[in-house]
Write an enzyme that holds these catalytic residues in place. Structure first.
Site, mmCIF file in Angstrom:
data_model
loop_
_atom_site.group_PDB
_atom_site.id
_atom_site.type_symbol
_atom_site.label_atom_id
_atom_site.label_comp_id
_atom_site.label_asym_id
_atom_site.label_seq_id
_atom_site.Cartn_x
_atom_site.Cartn_y
_atom_site.Cartn_z
ATOM 1 N N ARG A 45 -18.086 44.209 -39.225
ATOM 2 C CA ARG A 45 -19.454 44.080 -38.712
ATOM 3 C C ARG A 45 -20.408 44.948 -39.534
ATOM 4 N NH1 ARG A 45 -16.975 45.044 -33.055
ATOM 5 N NH2 ARG A 45 -16.434 42.939 -32.409
ATOM 6 N N PHE B 145 -18.278 31.766 -32.636
ATOM 7 C CA PHE B 145 -17.229 32.428 -31.842
ATOM 8 C C PHE B 145 -17.681 33.869 -31.558
ATOM 9 C CE2 PHE B 145 -15.134 29.448 -34.795
ATOM 10 C CZ PHE B 145 -14.512 28.579 -33.917
ATOM 11 N N ASP C 191 -20.740 30.341 -28.670
ATOM 12 C CA ASP C 191 -19.388 30.464 -28.124
ATOM 13 C C ASP C 191 -19.244 29.365 -27.073
ATOM 14 O OD1 ASP C 191 -17.211 33.088 -28.004
ATOM 15 O OD2 ASP C 191 -17.065 31.568 -26.419
ATOM 16 N N SER C 192 -18.034 28.822 -26.955
ATOM 17 C CA SER C 192 -17.865 27.751 -25.971
ATOM 18 C C SER C 192 -17.904 28.293 -24.548
ATOM 19 C CB SER C 192 -16.541 27.020 -26.211
ATOM 20 O OG SER C 192 -15.487 27.947 -26.172
ATOM 21 N N ALA D 33 -17.615 24.937 -31.042
ATOM 22 C CA ALA D 33 -17.877 25.272 -32.449
ATOM 23 C C ALA D 33 -17.961 24.032 -33.333
ATOM 24 C CB ALA D 33 -16.777 26.197 -32.962
ATOM 25 N N ASP E 131 -15.265 33.501 -36.665
ATOM 26 C CA ASP E 131 -14.202 34.400 -36.179
ATOM 27 C C ASP E 131 -13.509 33.762 -34.976
ATOM 28 O OD1 ASP E 131 -12.583 36.621 -35.776
ATOM 29 O OD2 ASP E 131 -14.112 37.726 -34.660
ATOM 30 N N CYS F 114 -7.205 35.693 -37.012
ATOM 31 C CA CYS F 114 -6.510 36.811 -36.342
ATOM 32 C C CYS F 114 -5.118 36.387 -35.883
ATOM 33 C CB CYS F 114 -7.336 37.347 -35.179
ATOM 34 S SG CYS F 114 -7.641 36.116 -33.913
HETATM 35 N N1 SAH Z 1 -16.210 37.460 -33.025
HETATM 36 C C1 SAH Z 1 -15.912 38.050 -31.740
HETATM 37 C C2 SAH Z 1 -14.518 37.755 -31.244
HETATM 38 C C3 SAH Z 1 -14.189 36.297 -31.160
HETATM 39 S S1 SAH Z 1 -12.915 35.934 -30.026
HETATM 40 C C4 SAH Z 1 -16.184 39.552 -31.808
HETATM 41 O O1 SAH Z 1 -16.556 40.088 -32.858
HETATM 42 O O2 SAH Z 1 -16.022 40.202 -30.781
HETATM 43 C C5 SAH Z 1 -12.928 34.204 -30.049
HETATM 44 C C6 SAH Z 1 -14.015 33.547 -29.218
HETATM 45 O O3 SAH Z 1 -13.980 32.154 -29.512
HETATM 46 C C7 SAH Z 1 -13.862 33.659 -27.700
HETATM 47 O O4 SAH Z 1 -14.987 34.278 -27.159
HETATM 48 C C8 SAH Z 1 -13.761 32.199 -27.218
HETATM 49 O O5 SAH Z 1 -14.477 31.967 -26.010
HETATM 50 C C9 SAH Z 1 -14.388 31.432 -28.352
HETATM 51 N N2 SAH Z 1 -13.950 30.054 -28.513
HETATM 52 C C10 SAH Z 1 -12.704 29.549 -28.375
HETATM 53 N N3 SAH Z 1 -12.690 28.226 -28.681
HETATM 54 C C11 SAH Z 1 -13.953 27.879 -29.031
HETATM 55 C C12 SAH Z 1 -14.572 26.677 -29.473
HETATM 56 N N4 SAH Z 1 -13.874 25.542 -29.619
HETATM 57 N N5 SAH Z 1 -15.884 26.703 -29.766
HETATM 58 C C13 SAH Z 1 -16.608 27.854 -29.635
HETATM 59 N N6 SAH Z 1 -16.062 29.012 -29.232
HETATM 60 C C14 SAH Z 1 -14.756 29.043 -28.925
#
Ligand code: SAH
Length: 395
Positions: free
Chosen positions: A213, A229, A251-252, A281, A299, A339
């Site tokens: 970040r 995400f 985010d979804s 996404a 991410d 991850c």
């Molecule tokens: N980048 C974040 C962590 C991401 S964790 C940080 O820095 O803290 C992954 C995230 O992806 C979760 O919040 C989850 O709700 C979201 N997610 C999972 N599937 C998704 C999709 N198909 N579209 C959008 N978001 C999604």
């Protein structure tokens, strides 16, 4: 203490001599009767020499090693391990007024297989990934309080979703200590955020993206940023501080969008450059206009939760990155992550590079990213490395 015994097959002690902390079922010749899962066991070579002491568990990994020295696993042991872990975080300069969130214990990377502890100010959030750690939780939390010498006000235990065979354990998340007055606001590099360890994902916040970040912040000035995400919006509030022209967080989960909005407000109460959207996404990326963003963060959650899912996961990473390469503005910068522990660095690079090649754009690597130093990886346990990232310049 005379713990129950496990005897290895001939020559099966070699990986242990190299400090690998797992003993697989195939290496075991004989074990004492009536072993219960989570019990502490002493492990001996076929010729009867002591080789390790650890937690017994049921499954393909049968012992997770706590020590290669013959010793009691008591409060003193936990204190030593935890105070070494704390000493390392102090040496890393991570414990400051403007940085109160960090990982104190990263499992095998801190020689405590199966245990995760994240610190948010005066609260420790503890997570067991083995029954052994679960059974040791009281001793661990006592040691934690003593190592922090009064500076810790709460210990929240959160293992409902991380323990194997949890049905038989009668597990409930809850406070092992304190819990009467908790402050959910923590600070990362001077930026505030709410960590909701009770209802949030994992321990409430992804502390593993801290360094990445910070790097994004440096590239944000004047850019239009898409944080895909976003979860709690970590990358978004760094981009805002870095002087981004606009930041869109997606985010979804509607809850994540709310958390992101709240965290942005916490830092920048009158901010107008930021908007968050609850959308899938792939749908968002497909429907967004070309050139709308010149800094994109991808991410996603772990696409491969186990080895069997690797092939599909790699296709997922390729598909996701391909849309980003198609849409990002010229001179754009893409921060892309995986991850999934099961996906190797090489495999991830290949998936991303083939997406780039398919788009026909000229792409260069600016940075290769990983997890931060408070998520150390024992060289004897390379499996502890899980976060992979690339920063790419797209012409
Ligand atoms: N980048 C974040 C962590 C991401 S964790 C940080 O820095 O803290 C992954 C995230 O992806 C979760 O919040 C989850 O709700 C979201 N997610 C999972 N599937 C998704 C999709 N198909 N579209 C959008 N978001 C999604």
């Amino acid at each position: 203490m005379s713990y129950k015994k496990i005897i290895l097959k001939p020559k099966k002690e070699e990986s242990l001599r190299r400090f690998h902390p797992w003993i697989f079922s195939g290496a075991i010749q004989r074990k004492d009767d009536d072993l219960y899962e989570g019990e502490i066991v002493n492990v001996f070579t076929s010729s009867g020499d002591f080789i390790a002491v650890g937690h017994y568990q049921i499954g393909s990994i049968e012992v997770r090693v706590l020590s290669f020295d013959e010793r009691d696993i008591n409060r003193e042991f936990w204190k030593q391990r935890l105070s070494a872990a704390l000493g390392l975080r102090q040496a890393l300069g991570l414990i400051r007024n403007d940085n109160t969130a960090y990982r104190l214990v990263h499992g095998e990377g801190d020689f405590l297989p199966g245990l995760i502890i994240d610190i948010y100010g005066e609260t420790a959030v503890m997570q067991s990934h083995s029954v052994g750690m679960h059974l040791s939780r009281k001793e661990i939390s006592e040691a934690l309080l003593s190592v922090f010498a009064g500076k810790l006000k709460n210990i929240y235990y959160k293992s409902e979703t991380t323990l194997p065979n949890k049905e038989s354990l009668d597990m409930e998340n809850g406070y092992l200590f304190g819990g009467e007055s908790v402050d959910y606001v923590s600070v990362e590099n001077g930026l505030k955020f709410y960590a909701d360890w009770e209802k949030g994902q994992k321990t409430g916040f992804f502390v593993d993206q801290r360094d990445n970040r910070s790097l994004l912040e440096k590239y944000s000035s004047g850019r239009s940023v898409l944080n895909m995400f976003c979860y709690t919006g970590g990358f978004s509030f760094y981009a805002l501080r870095g002087g981004a022209k606009l930041v869109h967080s997606v985010d979804s989960s509607a809850k994540a969008v709310m958390l992101t909005d709240n965290n942005v407000k916490l830092n920048f109460p009158t901010e107008t450059r930021h908007q968050a959207f609850a959308e899938d996404a792939f749908k968002y990326l497909r429907e967004m206009e070309k050139d709308a963003y010149d800094l994109i963060v991808l991410d996603p959650p772990a696409f491969a939760k186990h080895r069997g899912a690797i092939k599909n996961a790699l296709q997922g990473y390729k598909r996701l990155n391909a849309v980003a390469f198609d849409k990002i503005a010229s001179g754009g910068i893409l921060f892309t992550f995986s991850c999934s522990q099961a996906i190797s660095r090489e495999a991830f690079r290949l998936a991303v590079f083939s997406a780039a090649a398919q788009s026909g754009r000229k792409v260069r690597i600016l940075h290769q990213l990983t997890q931060p130093a408070d998520h150390p990886v024992s060289i004897y346990h390379p499996e502890g490395e899980y976060l992979k990232g690339l920063v790419l310049y797209v012409e």
